[in-house]
Write a protein that holds these residues in place. Structure first.
Motif, mmCIF file in Angstrom:
data_model
loop_
_atom_site.group_PDB
_atom_site.id
_atom_site.type_symbol
_atom_site.label_atom_id
_atom_site.label_comp_id
_atom_site.label_asym_id
_atom_site.label_seq_id
_atom_site.Cartn_x
_atom_site.Cartn_y
_atom_site.Cartn_z
ATOM 1 N N ARG A 13 0.839 -1.208 0.000
ATOM 2 C CA ARG A 13 0.000 0.000 0.000
ATOM 3 C C ARG A 13 0.870 1.253 0.000
ATOM 4 O O ARG A 13 0.632 2.205 -0.752
ATOM 5 C CB ARG A 13 -0.905 0.004 1.228
ATOM 6 C CG ARG A 13 -1.634 1.319 1.446
ATOM 7 C CD ARG A 13 -2.429 1.322 2.739
ATOM 8 N NE ARG A 13 -2.889 2.678 3.059
ATOM 9 C CZ ARG A 13 -2.194 3.570 3.765
ATOM 10 N NH1 ARG A 13 -0.985 3.244 4.216
ATOM 11 N NH2 ARG A 13 -2.671 4.766 3.997
ATOM 12 N N ALA A 14 1.900 1.246 0.848
ATOM 13 C CA ALA A 14 2.785 2.401 0.915
ATOM 14 C C ALA A 14 3.487 2.627 -0.417
ATOM 15 O O ALA A 14 3.626 3.766 -0.880
ATOM 16 C CB ALA A 14 3.818 2.202 2.027
ATOM 17 N N LEU A 65 8.568 13.159 -2.268
ATOM 18 C CA LEU A 65 8.618 12.131 -1.221
ATOM 19 C C LEU A 65 8.006 12.656 0.071
ATOM 20 O O LEU A 65 7.253 11.935 0.747
ATOM 21 C CB LEU A 65 10.064 11.705 -0.987
ATOM 22 C CG LEU A 65 10.293 10.665 0.115
ATOM 23 C CD1 LEU A 65 9.500 9.388 -0.166
ATOM 24 C CD2 LEU A 65 11.776 10.344 0.265
ATOM 25 N N ALA A 66 8.302 13.900 0.429
ATOM 26 C CA ALA A 66 7.734 14.479 1.649
ATOM 27 C C ALA A 66 6.216 14.520 1.560
ATOM 28 O O ALA A 66 5.508 14.198 2.528
ATOM 29 C CB ALA A 66 8.291 15.876 1.872
ATOM 30 N N THR A 67 5.674 14.880 0.399
ATOM 31 C CA THR A 67 4.224 14.916 0.211
ATOM 32 C C THR A 67 3.619 13.523 0.351
ATOM 33 O O THR A 67 2.571 13.335 0.977
ATOM 34 C CB THR A 67 3.886 15.501 -1.172
ATOM 35 O OG1 THR A 67 4.453 16.803 -1.290
ATOM 36 C CG2 THR A 67 2.376 15.593 -1.370
ATOM 37 N N ALA A 68 4.287 12.526 -0.240
ATOM 38 C CA ALA A 68 3.781 11.152 -0.165
ATOM 39 C C ALA A 68 3.803 10.619 1.254
ATOM 40 O O ALA A 68 2.850 9.974 1.708
ATOM 41 C CB ALA A 68 4.609 10.250 -1.084
ATOM 42 N N LEU A 69 4.884 10.882 1.984
ATOM 43 C CA LEU A 69 4.968 10.410 3.366
ATOM 44 C C LEU A 69 3.900 11.061 4.237
ATOM 45 O O LEU A 69 3.331 10.401 5.115
ATOM 46 C CB LEU A 69 6.366 10.703 3.934
ATOM 47 C CG LEU A 69 7.524 9.938 3.301
ATOM 48 C CD1 LEU A 69 8.853 10.394 3.888
ATOM 49 C CD2 LEU A 69 7.355 8.435 3.484
ATOM 50 N N ALA A 70 3.611 12.337 3.984
ATOM 51 C CA ALA A 70 2.541 12.997 4.734
ATOM 52 C C ALA A 70 1.205 12.327 4.449
ATOM 53 O O ALA A 70 0.371 12.168 5.341
ATOM 54 C CB ALA A 70 2.500 14.480 4.378
ATOM 55 N N ALA A 71 0.992 11.901 3.200
ATOM 56 C CA ALA A 71 -0.264 11.236 2.837
ATOM 57 C C ALA A 71 -0.390 9.862 3.477
ATOM 58 O O ALA A 71 -1.494 9.399 3.767
ATOM 59 C CB ALA A 71 -0.366 11.108 1.312
ATOM 60 N N LEU A 72 0.739 9.218 3.733
ATOM 61 C CA LEU A 72 0.717 7.873 4.324
ATOM 62 C C LEU A 72 0.426 7.892 5.826
ATOM 63 O O LEU A 72 0.097 6.871 6.398
ATOM 64 C CB LEU A 72 2.051 7.170 4.073
ATOM 65 C CG LEU A 72 2.242 6.610 2.669
ATOM 66 C CD1 LEU A 72 3.686 6.210 2.446
ATOM 67 C CD2 LEU A 72 1.308 5.427 2.428
#
Length: 535
Positions: A13-14, A65-72
């Motif tokens: 999922r991540a 990457l920062a945006t994606a990690l925040a979404a996770l």
């Protein structure tokens, strides 16, 4: 098997979320990726019928990457912040981008916050507070409300306070994600030999330990209380007081801080604060806490600092704290002071003494490598010299000299980079070396000067005296034990002969007689050491 299946599902999922943000296989990094990852790229691009068309993403690899990690969610936000401290793993540029990752999420509903407070503290909100605001700040683990206490005793005054409340279900979500991180770290360490030096499992353990502390707000309150005691006499730094009566595992109440956020530089300048002094203060406070107390705030970014009307730094959010033992403090102080004074051979020697570099390597070759990193920064304008970049360059030396990751120092290294950024935010011309030198020099004089050596010698003599004072009791106990053995019978009915017991007692006495000269010689050596230091 179930653990592996759960971890694979979560990590898949991540990976798909990262893929949607073009952060899983960023174009900028593909030249450095292993072939096996490049072979998996087509799988990340598969879009299921029920999924929306992916949005076009802008920005460089680190920003995406920062945006994606925040979404996770929370665990991945923490992972991103943690990776930002390890430029040796992910590279300097990517670490710099991740360091800007903001720990912000939408707040959870007021009704849930009230329910958590009441369940955790065991009283209705109305009995605790005369008012409780909507959330004023929301982060990955908790959110904060402003409140006013309700007087419950005669003569008690109402006070403005901040109430921190854990997010619903946050413990379970973190537990699941950390399980996946551990599973991935184990696979990496087992199957990718170059990564073993970086000790990925221990890095995840360090992350997990810090998160566990953040999940119990009583521990954060205890950390605040301890640091408040440590810094009570520090003129430029203060810590909010804890309201223990209104604090529990999932809700914490503390003194409300009236001050200007450290992030609002324009407001600080308008209020007439000395920005150069604030830059010095944040560096010196951090070093003082780390070196003097061995206990420091490990998340001292601008969002966790306020400046009160007296110009004092006021820290909040004590969920991540660092501790270093006396030996590590000495090593770190000598290393930093050696860099400040450009004594590279001594810096190299300390690395070997501390066990940071294997003894199979050359001290002078390591000193030469350190010189190649540090010399180019000296003599340059302060605004062009970055402590963060210097540490990143030092990390690059680690592989050449087989240096292993020191998990206990990760938080210290990370915080050094963060506080340098805060100091530069206050004062772009700030020189971290000039700020650090007086603190390091003072600490070394206190802990490594003649008086400190006398104190250490005296402590050794006292310890030896305590051992000597117990010797008669030890001998007496040995004699009693021998006599008891003479009277006892073992499981098979074999009795120890009295003459054997006497022989045991005589042997004990003879052994002590042979050791007596050595004991007195040791006492004499301690006395000579004391005299040498005194004269």
């Amino acid at each position: 098997m179930l653990r592996a299946a759960r971890s694979l599902v979560r990590l898949t999922r991540a990976a798909r979320v990262l893929g949607k943000h073009d952060a899983l296989f960023p174009l900028e990094l593909r030249a450095e990726m292993p072939a096996i990852l490049l072979a998996l790229m087509p799988l990340a691009k598969i879009r299921f019928p029920w999924e929306a068309e992916p949005e076009m993403r802008s920005g460089d690899a680190g920003e995406r990457l920062a945006t994606a990690l925040a979404a996770l969610g929370p665990a991945y936000i923490k992972l991103g912040q943690f990776l930002a401290t390890r430029p040796d793993i992910i590279g300097t540029d990517l670490a710099s981008d991740l360091s800007s990752l903001q720990d912000k999420l939408p707040p959870f509903p007021m009704a849930e916050a009230r329910a958590i407070i009441e369940e955790s503290i065991g009283k209705p909100v109305e009995d605790l507070f005369s008012s409780l605001s909507e959330p004023i700040a929301a982060a990955s683990i908790a959110q904060v409300h402003k409140a006013r206490t309700k007087a419950v005793r005669e003569g008690e005054e109402e006070r403005d306070v901040a109430v921190k409340v854990l997010r619903p279900g946050i413990e379970q979500r973190f537990a699941g994600d950390l399980e996946s991180f551990f599973w991935a770290a184990e696979r990496i360490e087992r199957n990718y030999a170059p990564a073993r030096r970086l000790r990925p499992i221990e890095i995840v353990e360090t992350l997990a330990d810090s998160v566990k502390l953040e999940m119990d707000l009583r521990l954060e309150a205890a950390a605040m209380s301890e640091m408040a005691e440590n810094t009570a006499k520090d003129s430029g730094f203060r810590v909010p007081q804890i309201d223990w009566e209104r604090t529990s595992r999932r809700a914490m109440t503390m003194e409300w801080i009236d001050g200007i956020p450290a992030s609002d530089r324009a407001a600080l300048v308008a209020a007439g604060h000395d920005m150069a002094r604030l830059g010095r203060q944040v560096i010196q406070s951090f070093l003082l806490h780390a070196m003097r107390d061995g206990f420091f705030h490990a998340d001292m970014h601008q969002g966790n600092l306020f400046i009160d009307t007296d110009g004092r730094l006021t820290a909040v959010d004590f969920g991540i704290m660092g501790r270093i033992d006396p030996n590590e403090r000495r090593f770190m102080a000598e290393i930093l002071y050696g860099l400040v004074t450009r004594n590279y051979v001594r810096v190299a020697e300390v690395h070997f003494e501390a066990g940071y570099v294997p003894h199979s390597k050359s001290v002078h070759a390591f000193a030469q490598a350190l010189r190649s990193v540090a010399e180019p920064i000296f003599g340059r304008p302060a605004r062009e010299v970055s402590m963060g970049k210097l540490l990143a360059q030092l990390f690059q030396v680690t592989e050449q000299f087989d240096m292993r990751t020191r998990p206990e120092l990760i938080l210290l290294q990370k915080t050094m980079v963060v506080v340098e950024g805060v100091a530069r935010h206050f004062d772009p011309d700030h020189n971290i070396w000039e700020s650090a030198e007086p603190v390091l020099k003072s600490w070394m004089m206190d802990k490594m000067g003649p008086e400190a050596r006398i104190e250490e010698a005296a402590a050794g003599a006292m310890q030896l005296g305590r051992v000597m004072s117990h010797l008669p009791e030890v001998l007496d106990r040995a004699e009693r034990t021998a006599r008891l053995l003479a009277e006892s019978v073992d499981e098979e009915g074999v009795r120890i002969h009295p003459s054997s017991a006497d022989a045991i007692a005589r042997a004990q006495e003879a052994r002590f007689s042979r050791r007596q000269p050595l004991i007195w010689l040791a006492i004499g050596a301690v006395g000579a050491l004391l005299l040498a230091n005194l004269f």
